[in-house]
Design a protein around this motif. Structure first.
Motif, PDB file in Angstrom:
ATOM      1  N   GLY A 162       0.784  -1.227   0.000  1.00  0.00           N
ATOM      2  CA  GLY A 162       0.000   0.000   0.000  1.00  0.00           C
ATOM      3  C   GLY A 162       0.809   1.267   0.000  1.00  0.00           C
ATOM      4  N   VAL A 163       2.087   1.181   0.281  1.00  0.00           N
ATOM      5  CA  VAL A 163       2.964   2.352   0.248  1.00  0.00           C
ATOM      6  C   VAL A 163       3.700   2.347  -1.086  1.00  0.00           C
ATOM      7  CG1 VAL A 163       4.897   3.542   1.318  1.00  0.00           C
ATOM      8  CG2 VAL A 163       3.245   2.307   2.740  1.00  0.00           C
ATOM      9  N   PHE A 164       3.424   3.349  -1.938  1.00  0.00           N
ATOM     10  CA  PHE A 164       4.017   3.424  -3.271  1.00  0.00           C
ATOM     11  C   PHE A 164       5.130   4.466  -3.286  1.00  0.00           C
ATOM     12  CE2 PHE A 164      -0.161   1.701  -3.917  1.00  0.00           C
ATOM     13  CZ  PHE A 164       0.018   0.725  -4.886  1.00  0.00           C
ATOM     14  N   THR A 165       6.224   4.091  -3.933  1.00  0.00           N
ATOM     15  CA  THR A 165       7.369   4.988  -4.038  1.00  0.00           C
ATOM     16  C   THR A 165       7.822   5.041  -5.492  1.00  0.00           C
ATOM     17  OG1 THR A 165       8.113   4.377  -1.816  1.00  0.00           O
ATOM     18  CG2 THR A 165       9.711   5.469  -3.256  1.00  0.00           C
ATOM     19  N   ASP A 166       7.900   6.245  -6.045  1.00  0.00           N
ATOM     20  CA  ASP A 166       8.474   6.409  -7.379  1.00  0.00           C
ATOM     21  C   ASP A 166       9.994   6.403  -7.253  1.00  0.00           C
ATOM     22  OD1 ASP A 166       5.980   6.590  -8.524  1.00  0.00           O
ATOM     23  OD2 ASP A 166       5.942   8.782  -8.503  1.00  0.00           O
ATOM     24  N   LEU A 167      10.627   5.447  -7.923  1.00  0.00           N
ATOM     25  CA  LEU A 167      12.083   5.346  -7.855  1.00  0.00           C
ATOM     26  C   LEU A 167      12.774   6.193  -8.909  1.00  0.00           C
ATOM     27  CD1 LEU A 167      12.371   1.475  -7.318  1.00  0.00           C
ATOM     28  CD2 LEU A 167      12.462   3.273  -5.575  1.00  0.00           C
ATOM     29  N   ALA A 168      12.207   6.235 -10.116  1.00  0.00           N
ATOM     30  CA  ALA A 168      12.823   7.007 -11.202  1.00  0.00           C
ATOM     31  C   ALA A 168      11.767   7.331 -12.245  1.00  0.00           C
ATOM     32  CB  ALA A 168      13.965   6.222 -11.839  1.00  0.00           C
ATOM     33  N   GLN A 169      11.935   8.486 -12.883  1.00  0.00           N
ATOM     34  CA  GLN A 169      11.013   8.902 -13.943  1.00  0.00           C
ATOM     35  C   GLN A 169      11.788   9.564 -15.070  1.00  0.00           C
ATOM     36  OE1 GLN A 169       7.986  11.460 -12.234  1.00  0.00           O
ATOM     37  NE2 GLN A 169       6.563   9.728 -11.999  1.00  0.00           N
ATOM     38  N   THR A 170      11.207   9.464 -16.268  1.00  0.00           N
ATOM     39  CA  THR A 170      11.722  10.205 -17.414  1.00  0.00           C
ATOM     40  C   THR A 170      10.550  10.464 -18.343  1.00  0.00           C
ATOM     41  OG1 THR A 170      13.444  10.268 -19.105  1.00  0.00           O
ATOM     42  CG2 THR A 170      12.307   8.182 -18.801  1.00  0.00           C
ATOM     43  N   ARG A 171      10.809  11.140 -19.445  1.00  0.00           N
ATOM     44  CA  ARG A 171       9.730  11.499 -20.366  1.00  0.00           C
ATOM     45  C   ARG A 171      10.113  11.171 -21.807  1.00  0.00           C
ATOM     46  NH1 ARG A 171       5.510  14.707 -18.901  1.00  0.00           N
ATOM     47  NH2 ARG A 171       5.486  15.440 -16.728  1.00  0.00           N
ATOM     48  N   MET A 172       9.096  10.945 -22.618  1.00  0.00           N
ATOM     49  CA  MET A 172       9.231  10.834 -24.058  1.00  0.00           C
ATOM     50  C   MET A 172       7.885  11.164 -24.668  1.00  0.00           C
ATOM     51  SD  MET A 172       9.239   6.693 -24.764  1.00  0.00           S
ATOM     52  CE  MET A 172       8.903   6.824 -26.528  1.00  0.00           C
ATOM     53  N   ASP A 173       7.839  11.453 -25.935  1.00  0.00           N
ATOM     54  CA  ASP A 173       6.579  11.753 -26.607  1.00  0.00           C
ATOM     55  C   ASP A 173       5.723  10.496 -26.683  1.00  0.00           C
ATOM     56  OD1 ASP A 173       7.280  14.383 -26.993  1.00  0.00           O
ATOM     57  OD2 ASP A 173       8.136  14.035 -28.989  1.00  0.00           O
ATOM     58  N   MET A 174       4.502  10.577 -26.211  1.00  0.00           N
ATOM     59  CA  MET A 174       3.558   9.458 -26.256  1.00  0.00           C
ATOM     60  C   MET A 174       2.196   9.973 -26.666  1.00  0.00           C
ATOM     61  SD  MET A 174       4.492   7.080 -22.960  1.00  0.00           S
ATOM     62  CE  MET A 174       6.165   6.532 -22.665  1.00  0.00           C
ATOM     63  N   ALA A 175       1.311   9.031 -27.053  1.00  0.00           N
ATOM     64  CA  ALA A 175      -0.012   9.413 -27.519  1.00  0.00           C
ATOM     65  C   ALA A 175      -1.045   8.440 -26.981  1.00  0.00           C
ATOM     66  CB  ALA A 175      -0.052   9.437 -29.043  1.00  0.00           C
ATOM     67  N   LEU A 176      -2.231   8.950 -26.741  1.00  0.00           N
ATOM     68  CA  LEU A 176      -3.350   8.119 -26.300  1.00  0.00           C
ATOM     69  C   LEU A 176      -3.707   7.115 -27.390  1.00  0.00           C
ATOM     70  CD1 LEU A 176      -5.406   7.953 -23.886  1.00  0.00           C
ATOM     71  CD2 LEU A 176      -6.966   9.264 -25.342  1.00  0.00           C
ATOM     72  N   GLY A 177      -3.849   5.850 -27.010  1.00  0.00           N
ATOM     73  CA  GLY A 177      -4.268   4.818 -27.955  1.00  0.00           C
ATOM     74  C   GLY A 177      -3.137   4.151 -28.706  1.00  0.00           C
ATOM     75  N   LYS A 178      -1.933   4.695 -28.624  1.00  0.00           N
ATOM     76  CA  LYS A 178      -0.809   4.096 -29.335  1.00  0.00           C
ATOM     77  C   LYS A 178      -0.158   3.016 -28.470  1.00  0.00           C
ATOM     78  CE  LYS A 178       3.608   5.110 -31.605  1.00  0.00           C
ATOM     79  NZ  LYS A 178       4.604   6.139 -31.983  1.00  0.00           N
ATOM     80  N   GLU A 179       0.215   1.914 -29.110  1.00  0.00           N
ATOM     81  CA  GLU A 179       0.880   0.826 -28.402  1.00  0.00           C
ATOM     82  C   GLU A 179       2.378   1.066 -28.343  1.00  0.00           C
ATOM     83  OE1 GLU A 179      -1.408  -3.310 -28.660  1.00  0.00           O
ATOM     84  OE2 GLU A 179      -0.669  -2.647 -30.616  1.00  0.00           O
ATOM     85  N   TYR A 180       2.952   0.795 -27.171  1.00  0.00           N
ATOM     86  CA  TYR A 180       4.376   0.923 -26.977  1.00  0.00           C
ATOM     87  C   TYR A 180       4.932  -0.405 -26.480  1.00  0.00           C
ATOM     88  CZ  TYR A 180       3.480   5.890 -27.382  1.00  0.00           C
ATOM     89  OH  TYR A 180       3.084   7.124 -27.846  1.00  0.00           O
ATOM     90  N   HIS A 181       6.098  -0.779 -26.992  1.00  0.00           N
ATOM     91  CA  HIS A 181       6.782  -1.984 -26.548  1.00  0.00           C
ATOM     92  C   HIS A 181       7.575  -1.630 -25.295  1.00  0.00           C
ATOM     93  CE1 HIS A 181       9.911  -5.392 -27.540  1.00  0.00           C
ATOM     94  NE2 HIS A 181       9.397  -5.499 -26.338  1.00  0.00           N
ATOM     95  N   VAL A 182       7.174  -2.214 -24.175  1.00  0.00           N
ATOM     96  CA  VAL A 182       7.848  -1.978 -22.903  1.00  0.00           C
ATOM     97  C   VAL A 182       8.621  -3.238 -22.527  1.00  0.00           C
ATOM     98  CG1 VAL A 182       7.565  -1.431 -20.456  1.00  0.00           C
ATOM     99  CG2 VAL A 182       6.065  -0.366 -22.164  1.00  0.00           C
ATOM    100  N   ARG A 183       9.870  -3.045 -22.151  1.00  0.00           N
ATOM    101  CA  ARG A 183      10.705  -4.164 -21.714  1.00  0.00           C
ATOM    102  C   ARG A 183      11.336  -3.838 -20.361  1.00  0.00           C
ATOM    103  NH1 ARG A 183      15.099  -6.470 -25.747  1.00  0.00           N
ATOM    104  NH2 ARG A 183      13.233  -7.619 -26.428  1.00  0.00           N
ATOM    105  N   VAL A 184      11.250  -4.795 -19.457  1.00  0.00           N
ATOM    106  CA  VAL A 184      11.943  -4.712 -18.177  1.00  0.00           C
ATOM    107  C   VAL A 184      13.058  -5.743 -18.188  1.00  0.00           C
ATOM    108  CG1 VAL A 184      11.772  -5.047 -15.690  1.00  0.00           C
ATOM    109  CG2 VAL A 184       9.882  -3.973 -16.937  1.00  0.00           C
ATOM    110  N   VAL A 185      14.267  -5.316 -17.886  1.00  0.00           N
ATOM    111  CA  VAL A 185      15.382  -6.235 -17.681  1.00  0.00           C
ATOM    112  C   VAL A 185      15.861  -6.026 -16.250  1.00  0.00           C
ATOM    113  CG1 VAL A 185      17.693  -6.934 -18.377  1.00  0.00           C
ATOM    114  CG2 VAL A 185      16.060  -6.146 -20.103  1.00  0.00           C
ATOM    115  N   ALA A 186      15.682  -7.065 -15.425  1.00  0.00           N
ATOM    116  CA  ALA A 186      16.082  -6.969 -14.024  1.00  0.00           C
ATOM    117  C   ALA A 186      17.049  -8.103 -13.721  1.00  0.00           C
ATOM    118  CB  ALA A 186      14.862  -7.047 -13.116  1.00  0.00           C
ATOM    119  N   ILE A 187      18.278  -7.754 -13.395  1.00  0.00           N
ATOM    120  CA  ILE A 187      19.304  -8.728 -13.034  1.00  0.00           C
ATOM    121  C   ILE A 187      19.872  -8.295 -11.695  1.00  0.00           C
ATOM    122  CG2 ILE A 187      21.484  -9.805 -13.671  1.00  0.00           C
ATOM    123  CD1 ILE A 187      20.821  -9.229 -16.594  1.00  0.00           C
TER     124      ILE A 187
END
Length: 491
Positions: free
Chosen positions: A416-441
């Motif tokens: 229940g306690v949420f913490t934003d660790l990091a943020q950045t920005r890029m141009d995005m649009a409503l309804g457009k699909e984006y390929h999101v990849r998480v690599v965690a090692i």
């Protein structure tokens, strides 16, 4: 057992190659709904068929269903292809069917009544026959085909293989750690004898427990079988190679076993070969990680690859879902309204909701397409999730989210306690699909969006080390697709 080819309907090999070249069940495992085990498989007239055990208590195993598919993605259920109503000598434990076609008929070999050596009851391996792959199958001889122990082998788990060299039909079977092979006569409903006068030859490989299956690739004969306890996590599949159908079958290696990130109890397999190609799949049953009921088994398949010398590479279980089957069988939802439409997992606009896979990955590569359909929330991917509450939906774990306003966020939740660790920005649009990849090692976490060469976010955090994967939406209607979770190649 493995492939049962039919030449009644021509199919171009190039079309098969193009449409059935999968790495796993791309629309998700399990590939059909329900508790099933012990899949026997066949190819009849351009359709792939699977005949499994209904995975319940032995007293409730009174019927067999079948499933057919033109593409290994979309499956049609054929209920009650064989029931004890059509078997005068069977009362329970109808399991481990093996299909084969010959002489214009379709045969189903099966185990029934769980015959024990000192029990004195009627049981063993039976044979049923039908005019169509979907049945109805009826008892061919009115009694067991093999109704007693030979060479110490319990008469269960039959598999029938027709050799393309001499046309002989062989039946492989056996439980209680002994395996036999016998010859079927031309009528396919009676046992013959070998040239040396023997009826049942023992072929037991090292560590054998049950579920002998034979298939042939090029000129090599492969025997696969199950080892370990069927009701435990260590159930697995091993194999041997020989230059003839009688062996000897010297154990080479384990080819399929549990993966603590994906599933346990992986065993009792069969093999499907896509006609006209060198594409092979291993079909088997397994248990989801959270399952504790021994009979809660589901059907899965993964790609099987061969080395240049003909040996089988260890099978890698993969986690994928492109939703091409119109279903979300391997997902559990927590809040929100979820559906599958046009090969996408759809979340209606709510205050929040999650859809989770029963996985437990530590190091991972997690891919999916993500789009915000309505609203300005932040849908995204969840990973290393633990302690997820079905009532409050609170959890521990990480979230990689995007929003149509262009914000990319890596955050973590701690009940229940949420913490934003990091943020950045890029141009995005409503309804457009984006390929999101998480690599965690380890504690190194990278987030990629569309550009898979350069991470949008890279952050070090070791709060959570392993857990489940899923997707989440918050204050937005969203859609997700092409989900894949795998271990990093270097891991």
């Amino acid at each position: 057992m493995g492939l049962r080819m039919s030449t009644a309907k021509a199919t171009k090999p190039c079309e098969r190659q193009a449409t059935l070249d999968y790495t796993t069940s791309e629309a998700g495992n399990p590939f059909v709904d329900g508790w099933y085990a012990d899949p026997g498989s066949a190819v009849y007239d351009g359709l792939f068929w699977v005949y499994p055990t209904s995975s319940h208590t032995s007293e409730a195993q009174t019927y067999l269903d079948a499933f057919s598919s033109p593409d290994l993605i979309n499956w049609t259920k054929h209920p009650n292809v064989l029931t004890i109503a059509n078997l005068a000598w069977t009362t329970k434990a109808l399991w481990a069917p093996s299909p084969v076609s010959r002489n214009g008929k379709y045969y189903l070999y099966f185990s029934a009544n769980d015959l024990q050596e000192d029990a004195g009851n009627l049981g063993g391996i039976g044979v049923a026959v039908a005019d169509k792959p979907e049945g109805p199958f009826v008892d061919a001889i009115g009694k067991p085909l093999i109704g007693s122990y030979h060479n110490g082998a319990q008469p269960i788990d039959p598999d029938v293989f027709i050799d393309d060299v001499d046309g002989k039909a062989y039946i492989y079977y056996g439980g209680h750690s002994h395996a036999n092979v016998a010859i079927l006569n031309e009528d396919m409903i009676s046992i013959g004898t070998f040239d040396d006068g023997e009826t049942f030859k023992e072929i037991t490989p090292k560590n054998y427990v049950s579920a002998a299956k034979m298939f042939k690739r090029n000129s090599t004969y492969y025997l696969i079988w199950s080892e370990g306890d069927w009701d435990g996590p260590n159930y697995c599949v091993s194999y041997a190679m020989a230059n003839n159908p009688l062996g000897p079958f010297d154990r080479l290696a384990t080819v399929l076993q549990q993966d603590s990130a994906i599933a346990t109890g992986t065993g009792h397999s069969s093999v499907i070969h896509v006609p006209g190609t060198d594409i092979w799949y291993i079909f088997y049953h397994r248990r989801q990680l959270s399952e504790t009921d021994k009979n809660h088994r589901t059907l899965a398949y993964d790609r099987m690859y061969f080395e240049e010398d003909g040996s089988i590479r260890p099978v890698t279980m993969l986690v994928k879902d492109n939703f091409a089957d119109g279903a979300m069988l391997d997902w559990t939802t927590y809040g929100g309204e979820w559906s599958v439409e046009k090969q996408r997992l759809i979340a209606k606009e709510t205050s929040g909701g999650m859809a989770m896979l029963d996985t437990n990955f530590a190091d991972l590569v997690f891919d999916a397409t993500v789009a915000t359909v309505k609203g300005n929330g932040h849908p995204g991917l969840l990973f290393r999730v633990t302690e997820l509450s079905r009532t409050t939906h609170k959890y521990k774990g990480y979230k990689a989210a995007i929003s149509p306003s262009g914000v990319i966020t890596l955050g973590k939740a701690d009940l229940g306690v949420f913490t934003d660790l990091a943020q950045t920005r890029m141009d995005m649009a409503l309804g457009k699909e984006y390929h999101v990849r998480v690599v965690a090692i380890g504690s190194d976490i990278k987030i990629f969006v569309d550009d898979m060469e350069k991470a949008k976010i890279q952050f070090i955090d070791g709060s959570f080390t392993t857990g489940a994967n899923g997707v989440r939406t918050f204050n937005a209607a969203a859609m997700f697709g092409s989900v894949s979770v795998a271990k990093p190649r270097c891991s």
